[in-house]
Design a protein around this motif. Structure first.
Motif, PDB file in Angstrom:
ATOM      1  N   LYS A  67       0.809  -1.224   0.000  1.00  0.00           N
ATOM      2  CA  LYS A  67       0.000   0.000   0.000  1.00  0.00           C
ATOM      3  C   LYS A  67       0.842   1.273   0.000  1.00  0.00           C
ATOM      4  CE  LYS A  67      -3.751  -2.202   2.619  1.00  0.00           C
ATOM      5  NZ  LYS A  67      -4.521  -2.185   3.897  1.00  0.00           N
ATOM      6  N   ALA A  68       2.155   1.134   0.109  1.00  0.00           N
ATOM      7  CA  ALA A  68       3.023   2.301   0.284  1.00  0.00           C
ATOM      8  C   ALA A  68       3.210   3.100  -1.003  1.00  0.00           C
ATOM      9  CB  ALA A  68       4.386   1.855   0.805  1.00  0.00           C
ATOM     10  N   GLU A  69       3.310   4.412  -0.838  1.00  0.00           N
ATOM     11  CA  GLU A  69       3.667   5.308  -1.934  1.00  0.00           C
ATOM     12  C   GLU A  69       5.116   5.760  -1.821  1.00  0.00           C
ATOM     13  OE1 GLU A  69       0.288   8.272  -2.726  1.00  0.00           O
ATOM     14  OE2 GLU A  69      -0.166   7.459  -0.729  1.00  0.00           O
ATOM     15  N   LEU A  70       5.649   5.692  -0.612  1.00  0.00           N
ATOM     16  CA  LEU A  70       7.040   6.062  -0.370  1.00  0.00           C
ATOM     17  C   LEU A  70       7.650   5.095   0.631  1.00  0.00           C
ATOM     18  CD1 LEU A  70       9.418   8.072  -0.706  1.00  0.00           C
ATOM     19  CD2 LEU A  70       8.458   9.385   1.194  1.00  0.00           C
ATOM     20  N   LEU A  71       8.803   4.547   0.291  1.00  0.00           N
ATOM     21  CA  LEU A  71       9.550   3.669   1.186  1.00  0.00           C
ATOM     22  C   LEU A  71      10.847   4.367   1.578  1.00  0.00           C
ATOM     23  CD1 LEU A  71      10.265   0.972   2.589  1.00  0.00           C
ATOM     24  CD2 LEU A  71      11.180   0.178   0.385  1.00  0.00           C
ATOM     25  N   VAL A  72      11.049   4.547   2.874  1.00  0.00           N
ATOM     26  CA  VAL A  72      12.261   5.193   3.387  1.00  0.00           C
ATOM     27  C   VAL A  72      13.063   4.152   4.154  1.00  0.00           C
ATOM     28  CG1 VAL A  72      13.198   7.077   4.763  1.00  0.00           C
ATOM     29  CG2 VAL A  72      10.983   7.363   3.618  1.00  0.00           C
ATOM     30  N   LEU A  73      14.277   3.875   3.678  1.00  0.00           N
ATOM     31  CA  LEU A  73      15.105   2.890   4.359  1.00  0.00           C
ATOM     32  C   LEU A  73      16.436   3.486   4.794  1.00  0.00           C
ATOM     33  CD1 LEU A  73      16.887   0.506   1.892  1.00  0.00           C
ATOM     34  CD2 LEU A  73      15.231   2.172   1.038  1.00  0.00           C
ATOM     35  N   ASN A  74      17.028   2.864   5.793  1.00  0.00           N
ATOM     36  CA  ASN A  74      18.322   3.282   6.322  1.00  0.00           C
ATOM     37  C   ASN A  74      19.408   3.118   5.268  1.00  0.00           C
ATOM     38  OD1 ASN A  74      19.929   3.657   9.172  1.00  0.00           O
ATOM     39  ND2 ASN A  74      21.058   2.278   7.845  1.00  0.00           N
ATOM     40  N   GLY A  75      19.439   1.941   4.649  1.00  0.00           N
ATOM     41  CA  GLY A  75      20.459   1.669   3.643  1.00  0.00           C
ATOM     42  C   GLY A  75      21.775   1.243   4.265  1.00  0.00           C
ATOM     43  N   GLY A  76      22.847   1.326   3.489  1.00  0.00           N
ATOM     44  CA  GLY A  76      24.136   0.822   3.941  1.00  0.00           C
ATOM     45  C   GLY A  76      24.097  -0.684   4.128  1.00  0.00           C
ATOM     46  N   GLN A  77      23.120  -1.322   3.480  1.00  0.00           N
ATOM     47  CA  GLN A  77      22.884  -2.768   3.530  1.00  0.00           C
ATOM     48  C   GLN A  77      22.452  -3.268   4.915  1.00  0.00           C
ATOM     49  OE1 GLN A  77      25.289  -5.475   1.289  1.00  0.00           O
ATOM     50  NE2 GLN A  77      26.129  -3.898  -0.025  1.00  0.00           N
ATOM     51  N   VAL A 105      18.418   6.629   2.720  1.00  0.00           N
ATOM     52  CA  VAL A 105      18.981   7.828   3.354  1.00  0.00           C
ATOM     53  C   VAL A 105      20.488   7.752   3.547  1.00  0.00           C
ATOM     54  CG1 VAL A 105      16.789   8.281   4.525  1.00  0.00           C
ATOM     55  CG2 VAL A 105      18.609   7.083   5.762  1.00  0.00           C
ATOM     56  N   SER A 106      21.081   6.562   3.390  1.00  0.00           N
ATOM     57  CA  SER A 106      22.527   6.453   3.551  1.00  0.00           C
ATOM     58  C   SER A 106      23.273   7.264   2.490  1.00  0.00           C
ATOM     59  CB  SER A 106      22.972   4.986   3.490  1.00  0.00           C
ATOM     60  OG  SER A 106      22.799   4.442   2.194  1.00  0.00           O
ATOM     61  N   GLY A 107      22.550   7.634   1.426  1.00  0.00           N
ATOM     62  CA  GLY A 107      23.165   8.411   0.351  1.00  0.00           C
ATOM     63  C   GLY A 107      23.604   9.806   0.763  1.00  0.00           C
ATOM     64  N   GLY A 129      30.257   0.256   4.504  1.00  0.00           N
ATOM     65  CA  GLY A 129      30.646   0.923   5.735  1.00  0.00           C
ATOM     66  C   GLY A 129      29.658   0.628   6.848  1.00  0.00           C
ATOM     67  N   ASN A 130      29.917   1.152   8.011  1.00  0.00           N
ATOM     68  CA  ASN A 130      29.055   0.930   9.175  1.00  0.00           C
ATOM     69  C   ASN A 130      27.683   1.590   8.946  1.00  0.00           C
ATOM     70  OD1 ASN A 130      27.841   1.098  11.815  1.00  0.00           O
ATOM     71  ND2 ASN A 130      29.859   0.770  12.702  1.00  0.00           N
ATOM     72  N   PRO A 131      26.600   0.809   8.985  1.00  0.00           N
ATOM     73  CA  PRO A 131      25.279   1.372   8.675  1.00  0.00           C
ATOM     74  C   PRO A 131      24.540   1.970   9.869  1.00  0.00           C
ATOM     75  CG  PRO A 131      25.064  -0.983   8.943  1.00  0.00           C
ATOM     76  CD  PRO A 131      26.532  -0.663   9.160  1.00  0.00           C
ATOM     77  N   HIS A 132      25.171   1.992  11.051  1.00  0.00           N
ATOM     78  CA  HIS A 132      24.473   2.448  12.257  1.00  0.00           C
ATOM     79  C   HIS A 132      24.649   3.946  12.503  1.00  0.00           C
ATOM     80  CE1 HIS A 132      23.638  -1.732  13.109  1.00  0.00           C
ATOM     81  NE2 HIS A 132      24.927  -2.021  13.057  1.00  0.00           N
ATOM     82  N   PHE A 133      24.501   4.726  11.439  1.00  0.00           N
ATOM     83  CA  PHE A 133      24.731   6.169  11.524  1.00  0.00           C
ATOM     84  C   PHE A 133      23.615   6.924  12.233  1.00  0.00           C
ATOM     85  CE2 PHE A 133      23.317   4.944   7.220  1.00  0.00           C
ATOM     86  CZ  PHE A 133      22.053   5.527   7.192  1.00  0.00           C
ATOM     87  N   ALA A 134      22.511   6.255  12.528  1.00  0.00           N
ATOM     88  CA  ALA A 134      21.414   6.911  13.250  1.00  0.00           C
ATOM     89  C   ALA A 134      21.827   7.295  14.662  1.00  0.00           C
ATOM     90  CB  ALA A 134      20.185   6.006  13.306  1.00  0.00           C
ATOM     91  N   LEU A 135      22.909   6.710  15.179  1.00  0.00           N
ATOM     92  CA  LEU A 135      23.362   7.023  16.533  1.00  0.00           C
ATOM     93  C   LEU A 135      23.989   8.407  16.632  1.00  0.00           C
ATOM     94  CD1 LEU A 135      23.029   5.028  18.953  1.00  0.00           C
ATOM     95  CD2 LEU A 135      22.858   3.925  16.726  1.00  0.00           C
ATOM     96  N   HIS A 138      23.609  14.383  14.643  1.00  0.00           N
ATOM     97  CA  HIS A 138      23.862  15.372  13.595  1.00  0.00           C
ATOM     98  C   HIS A 138      23.440  14.869  12.219  1.00  0.00           C
ATOM     99  CE1 HIS A 138      26.265  18.553  15.700  1.00  0.00           C
ATOM    100  NE2 HIS A 138      26.308  17.591  16.612  1.00  0.00           N
ATOM    101  N   ASN A 139      23.185  13.589  12.090  1.00  0.00           N
ATOM    102  CA  ASN A 139      22.747  13.044  10.804  1.00  0.00           C
ATOM    103  C   ASN A 139      21.253  13.230  10.557  1.00  0.00           C
ATOM    104  OD1 ASN A 139      25.259  12.163   9.904  1.00  0.00           O
ATOM    105  ND2 ASN A 139      25.091  10.195  10.971  1.00  0.00           N
ATOM    106  N   MET A 140      20.509  13.686  11.550  1.00  0.00           N
ATOM    107  CA  MET A 140      19.067  13.806  11.387  1.00  0.00           C
ATOM    108  C   MET A 140      18.670  14.903  10.401  1.00  0.00           C
ATOM    109  SD  MET A 140      17.947  11.319  13.210  1.00  0.00           S
ATOM    110  CE  MET A 140      19.503  10.490  12.781  1.00  0.00           C
ATOM    111  N   ILE A 141      19.394  15.996  10.368  1.00  0.00           N
ATOM    112  CA  ILE A 141      19.025  17.108   9.480  1.00  0.00           C
ATOM    113  C   ILE A 141      19.218  16.758   8.006  1.00  0.00           C
ATOM    114  CG2 ILE A 141      19.650  19.457   8.764  1.00  0.00           C
ATOM    115  CD1 ILE A 141      19.882  20.190  11.711  1.00  0.00           C
ATOM    116  N   PRO A 142      20.375  16.230   7.574  1.00  0.00           N
ATOM    117  CA  PRO A 142      20.477  15.846   6.158  1.00  0.00           C
ATOM    118  C   PRO A 142      19.463  14.783   5.749  1.00  0.00           C
ATOM    119  CG  PRO A 142      22.412  15.101   7.396  1.00  0.00           C
ATOM    120  CD  PRO A 142      21.673  16.059   8.262  1.00  0.00           C
ATOM    121  N   ILE A 143      19.147  13.877   6.668  1.00  0.00           N
ATOM    122  CA  ILE A 143      18.129  12.869   6.369  1.00  0.00           C
ATOM    123  C   ILE A 143      16.766  13.525   6.195  1.00  0.00           C
ATOM    124  CG2 ILE A 143      16.852  10.893   7.316  1.00  0.00           C
ATOM    125  CD1 ILE A 143      19.475   9.965   8.596  1.00  0.00           C
TER     126      ILE A 143
END
Length: 293
Positions: A67-77, A105-107, A129-135, A138-143
């Motif tokens: 049902k989704a129109e937009l899928l947002v994923l972390n990425g970085g595998q 969003v890893s892009g 690379g390490n995909p746990h960048f949500a920690l 400061h990464n919240m604004i570019p995302i």
């Protein structure tokens, strides 16, 4: 008269229609809510209390993706082990890789810990690379900026609202970061050991000293010999804090703590992974409280 009523009904439905957004993790859902406001409906796939690398592909998750129109994923595998089969089951072209409704969003993140060689001998290594960048807060604004751009592409009629919400979020989050960074500065150079290479972005941002990992290799469970090695390492370096995540076994960390006089701190990896982390602010505040007070 009947035609007029039908037109009015269809118009009212279009005015209240929301973009159906699915995110892989809870922190992404919180960002979408911030910038999407009343114009989005958000569903999160992964339960934040479990290992983000391995999510059981339930039929209910396929339904959400269908049902989704937009899928947002972390990425970085990070989702590589569970998202592809769900997407195949959903058969929703609107959110396939490369489509307008797909955003990784890893892009927009500067990835760290990129391996020079990828093989099974190095454990569960992520090639990008390490995909746990949500920690890193400061990464919240570019995302948020990237997600806003995607929402505008899908729903240009509400562009003004999305961009206004983004500016409000940037203002609020920048103020939060100023205060947060000041509090975290008091913990600079603190020596820690972590179970899994989960907190590297946070530790790098706030200049902690990572002495070692309890896992001998990423994704490889520690043996008794590995635990003894960590005990000696911590004693040699006078490490008094062990960072434990919510989804790995906890007996090893506690055993090491008992042998070294260290304290095990349970640190969340996502919004909702521990009690009182129901918002982005609360998520990061809990980390600060458990490491700096």
């Amino acid at each position: 008269m009947k035609k007029i009523l039908i037109v009015m009904l269809l118009t009212s439905i279009s005015l209240v229609a929301k973009v159906n957004v699915v995110t892989t993790y809870a922190y992404l859902g919180e960002i979408v809510k911030e910038v999407g406001g009343s114009h989005v409906k958000v569903n999160v796939l992964a339960n934040p209390k479990f290992d983000p690398h391995f999510i059981v592909p339930k039929p209910s998750l396929i339904t959400k993706l269908r049902k989704a129109e937009l899928l947002v994923l972390n990425g970085g595998q990070l989702e590589i082990g569970w998202l592809p089969p769900l997407l195949r089951g959903a058969q929703n072209r609107a959110i396939n890789v490369g489509s307008k409704g797909f955003v990784d969003v890893s892009g927009v993140i500067h990835m760290i810990d990129k391996p020079t060689n990828v093989s099974r001998s190095g454990g569960d290594v992520h090639p990008d690379g390490n995909p746990h960048f949500a920690l890193d807060p400061h990464n919240m604004i570019p995302i948020a900026k990237l997600i806003t751009k995607k929402l505008v592409m899908l729903d240009s009629a509400n562009q003004t609202a999305y961009e206004k919400n983004l500016q409000s979020f940037i203002t609020k989050w920048s103020s939060f970061l100023d205060q947060y960074d000041a509090k975290m500065a008091t913990c600079k150079d603190t020596k820690v050991v972590q179970y899994h290479e989960l907190f590297n972005y946070f530790l790098k941002r706030y200049e902690f000293t990572l002495v070692g990992n309890i896992e001998p290799l990423p994704g490889i469970s520690p043996s008794s010999k590995d635990a003894l090695k960590t005990i000696n390492l911590m004693k040699d370096n006078n490490v008094k804090i062990i960072l434990q995540d919510v989804y790995h076994e906890k007996k090893t960390a506690q055993f090491i703590a008992d042998e070294t006089g260290a304290k095990v701190q349970l640190i969340p990896h996502d919004v909702g992974s521990v009690e009182d982390t129901d918002t982005l602010e609360h998520f990061y505040n809990i980390i600060e409280e458990r490491l700096c007070r």
